[in-house]
Design an enzyme around this catalytic site. Sequence first.
Site, PDB file in Angstrom:
ATOM      1  N   GLY A  14       0.822  -1.202   0.000  1.00 44.33           N
ATOM      2  CA  GLY A  14       0.000   0.000   0.000  1.00 44.33           C
ATOM      3  C   GLY A  14       0.853   1.247   0.000  1.00 44.33           C
ATOM      4  O   GLY A  14       2.066   1.179   0.223  1.00 44.33           O
ATOM      5  N   PRO A  15       0.244   2.392  -0.244  1.00 48.69           N
ATOM      6  CA  PRO A  15       1.000   3.651  -0.279  1.00 48.69           C
ATOM      7  C   PRO A  15       1.556   4.016   1.096  1.00 48.69           C
ATOM      8  O   PRO A  15       1.151   3.440   2.115  1.00 48.69           O
ATOM      9  CB  PRO A  15      -0.042   4.673  -0.757  1.00 48.69           C
ATOM     10  CG  PRO A  15      -1.359   4.042  -0.500  1.00 48.69           C
ATOM     11  CD  PRO A  15      -1.171   2.570  -0.559  1.00 48.69           C
ATOM     12  N   GLY A  35       2.199   5.596   4.699  1.00 54.62           N
ATOM     13  CA  GLY A  35       1.383   6.210   5.730  1.00 54.62           C
ATOM     14  C   GLY A  35       0.060   5.552   6.012  1.00 54.62           C
ATOM     15  O   GLY A  35      -0.755   6.093   6.760  1.00 54.62           O
ATOM     16  N   VAL A  36      -0.203   4.364   5.429  1.00 49.89           N
ATOM     17  CA  VAL A  36      -1.503   3.722   5.670  1.00 49.89           C
ATOM     18  C   VAL A  36      -1.454   2.768   6.865  1.00 49.89           C
ATOM     19  O   VAL A  36      -2.467   2.161   7.201  1.00 49.89           O
ATOM     20  CB  VAL A  36      -2.003   2.966   4.410  1.00 49.89           C
ATOM     21  CG1 VAL A  36      -2.288   3.925   3.288  1.00 49.89           C
ATOM     22  CG2 VAL A  36      -1.008   1.911   3.972  1.00 49.89           C
ATOM     23  N   GLY A  37      -0.281   2.602   7.489  1.00 48.13           N
ATOM     24  CA  GLY A  37      -0.200   1.823   8.719  1.00 48.13           C
ATOM     25  C   GLY A  37       0.257   0.392   8.536  1.00 48.13           C
ATOM     26  O   GLY A  37      -0.119  -0.478   9.327  1.00 48.13           O
ATOM     27  N   LYS A  38       1.100   0.135   7.534  1.00 51.90           N
ATOM     28  CA  LYS A  38       1.559  -1.250   7.288  1.00 51.90           C
ATOM     29  C   LYS A  38       2.472  -1.731   8.419  1.00 51.90           C
ATOM     30  O   LYS A  38       2.272  -2.813   8.971  1.00 51.90           O
ATOM     31  CB  LYS A  38       2.306  -1.312   5.945  1.00 51.90           C
ATOM     32  CG  LYS A  38       1.464  -0.907   4.744  1.00 51.90           C
ATOM     33  CD  LYS A  38       2.216  -1.061   3.448  1.00 51.90           C
ATOM     34  CE  LYS A  38       3.373  -0.115   3.312  1.00 51.90           C
ATOM     35  NZ  LYS A  38       2.984   1.294   3.255  1.00 51.90           N
ATOM     36  N   THR A  39       3.473  -0.928   8.771  1.00 50.30           N
ATOM     37  CA  THR A  39       4.422  -1.342   9.814  1.00 50.30           C
ATOM     38  C   THR A  39       3.745  -1.393  11.184  1.00 50.30           C
ATOM     39  O   THR A  39       3.976  -2.318  11.971  1.00 50.30           O
ATOM     40  CB  THR A  39       5.616  -0.370   9.848  1.00 50.30           C
ATOM     41  OG1 THR A  39       6.179  -0.276   8.538  1.00 50.30           O
ATOM     42  CG2 THR A  39       6.683  -0.857  10.804  1.00 50.30           C
ATOM     43  N   SER A  51     -11.533   4.299 -17.496  1.00 48.96           N
ATOM     44  CA  SER A  51     -12.789   4.530 -16.765  1.00 48.96           C
ATOM     45  C   SER A  51     -13.517   5.806 -17.181  1.00 48.96           C
ATOM     46  O   SER A  51     -14.644   6.016 -16.759  1.00 48.96           O
ATOM     47  CB  SER A  51     -12.516   4.559 -15.256  1.00 48.96           C
ATOM     48  OG  SER A  51     -11.679   5.642 -14.924  1.00 48.96           O
ATOM     49  N   LYS A  84     -14.042   6.506  -5.573  1.00 45.71           N
ATOM     50  CA  LYS A  84     -14.733   7.404  -6.510  1.00 45.71           C
ATOM     51  C   LYS A  84     -16.089   7.846  -5.963  1.00 45.71           C
ATOM     52  O   LYS A  84     -16.442   9.035  -6.015  1.00 45.71           O
ATOM     53  CB  LYS A  84     -14.913   6.701  -7.857  1.00 45.71           C
ATOM     54  CG  LYS A  84     -13.607   6.462  -8.611  1.00 45.71           C
ATOM     55  CD  LYS A  84     -13.838   5.673  -9.894  1.00 45.71           C
ATOM     56  CE  LYS A  84     -12.543   5.432 -10.643  1.00 45.71           C
ATOM     57  NZ  LYS A  84     -12.750   4.634 -11.871  1.00 45.71           N
TER      58      LYS A  84
END
Length: 782
Positions: free
Chosen positions: A365-366, A368-372, A689, A732
């Site tokens: 994921g990008p 700052g999304v909380g992976k660590t 899209s 979206k």
Amino acid sequence: MISIPKFFNQDGSESIQKRLPLVPLRDMVLFPYVTTSVFVGREKSIKALSEAMAKDKRIFLTTQKDPEVLKPNITDIFQVGTEAKVTQLLKLPDGTVKALIEGVQRGKIVKLTDEEGCLYVEFTEMPEIAMPETASEAAVRTVTESFEHYAKLSGIVSNNFFKNLSTLESDESRFADTIASQMPFKVASKQKLLESVNIEERFFQLLKMIQNEIEVFTMSQKIKGRVKEQMESLQKKHYLNEQMRAIKKEMGEDGGSGEFKDIENRIKKKRMSKEAASMVRRELEKLKMMSPMSSEATVIRNYIDWLTSLPWYRKKRSNTKLEKAEKILDRDHYGLEKPKERILEYLAVQILVKKIKGPILCLVGPPGVGKTSLARSVATATGRAFARISLGGVRDEAEIRGHRRTYVGAMPGKIVQTLKKVGYNNPVLCLDEIDKMTSDFRGDPSSALLEALDPEQNKNFNDHYLEVDYDLSQILFITTANTLFDIPAPLRDRMEIIRIPGYTAYEKEKIASGYLIPKQLKENGLSESDAVFSKNAIHTIIKRYTKEAGVRNLEREISSVLRKIATQLVKTGNKKLHQISTTRLIKYLGQHRFRDSALETEDKVGIVTGLAWTQTGGELLTIEAVTMPGKGNVLVTGKLGEVMKESSQAAVSYVRSRCKELNIKDDFYKKLDIHIHVPEGAIPKDGPSAGIAMCTAVVSVLTGKPVSRKVAMTGEITLRGRVLPVGGLKEKLLAAHANGLDCVIVSSENRKDIKEIPKSIQKQMDIFYAEDMSQVLETALL
């Protein structure tokens, strides 16, 4: 071109100027009348040899000043070289060429040119200044004596060489050059001899250099003798130490030191694999036979210490209560349902089976999304120890698998080091930034991870330093990455990929109010009675002061506001409740940094609101279309990618094929040009899209019917008018809701994705599912 002084022969005539192909030499100097082998690998040099062989086999060789220069010019080579004859040419399997070269005479370069990938030089011959007859015999004899002395010391010259050398005494120049070619002089010294045209001066320089080599060789032999004596002394001490140890043993004294007893006790108490136990006892016996002061003894002590310090079978008891684990995961992180679900599945299977191989999860994921932080929460929820290894910038295979003990300062790899630090063999091990590893001449660390991250192989992980198998199957590996593209396919195949998308504005509001604000209040020494954020203030920070997929910058902005409040509190001493509203944010954070997508104020012809997905969430995408007199050209602008351009062509083709149904003149494409533009042209855009939005804009401008400004749409269009599903629907639709749009057109095949959207938002929106483009036009056009 460099100006060179002219040379004249002894009779006063000017030296002949010649032109030959050039081969620059590296780390060697060729003398006249000397035959040697030259290995050539550069294309220009190989071509120069080919040119020489095709003509009269003559070539010019000179030495480079810097051997590292790959493409030398006139300033990179010595001006004096040797004209030579190529006697033999042999092409080698690796593409290089071996040439047998015979020096002919000295020459001085006048001009260097590059013609069709081959270097040519124009040079003049260098006539030599002969020695007086009285000095000739003395010079030859003196140099011969010095050379024979050096040859006797070093033993590098054969007896046959001296026999051949005696026949050259009448030709002083050739005599001096032959001896110079045999001596191990530096390139600069040999070049100095080559440039010397005065034979008497050349003999003087040669004699001086030979005598210097004799002194250097004599000194090096003295140093080697001293080293040998020291080695013999150390061996003698070791022998005496062994004798002393044997005598003490015969007298009933303890021949081993307290250190050996301590090591033996540690080995007895430590539970380890049979292979490791056998290895450590063998190394201990070897250590007992060594001198305590030897460097090898230090290496063995460190090795034994590592083997006896590792947690071979020491486990930390895991949490076996699903309810408790679920509460911890929900407490630490909002959302992230799929990763939480996978962890709970693992715990449930472990409770039933009792023993299970640790899974390898990859959270993608990008930033700052909380992976660590999620990996840390998993350790807390499962009751295991937590360890983290940062792989960003790691480029050495030994960082993963360790160094072999033959190297000075060798150590195990990072995985083994971390296990020793943690003290358990079943931790949660977070391999952070696995996509940031690189490779170079020292190896590929991603390939070294293949064994460690394969559940079928990591039971027998072999670290180069340990040289015994270690069981990694009890470890719960969690890796993190920003993109999958940079992870090699074999490594990616060994991991279970769990995607963590960027948070929506709705989710960020929940995270800010439930997690970030309480955390920052505590860190800044404040309480809920000191500062309160309004809901609109949180929303404004998210939309106007940050633009990210995660919440890292959001946390920084909240912290910035609270720091300013803390500063006021310390300065004034007046403790009061600070109501942080939208208007007060400008005072704390300054003017807005980002703007929202602007909606049209009225329904217009040729303007459609599309929906786009970005890493920071959903965005509104305005699409404009106009017609003008022309010949049927379609112009598409707005820094669009290839896929988006093809979508616009498909939209126009669909409109042309449905002219009668749409009440459009059949020949419009002969008289009109269509221009489709997507504003904010500096931002790259791509994807299929926007297909139905482009088609709607084209139909609107050709029929004159306005498009409802309250309708947004997303979907791919086919030539037959089918509306195909697209990704990123959650982001979206949340963007449409945040901007006040209450009607959204999507593909009917996207119906399954609507479940991911909060029900409270679904109730506030009218979602229209379209299968065909005609349904889209019927809903959007007024």
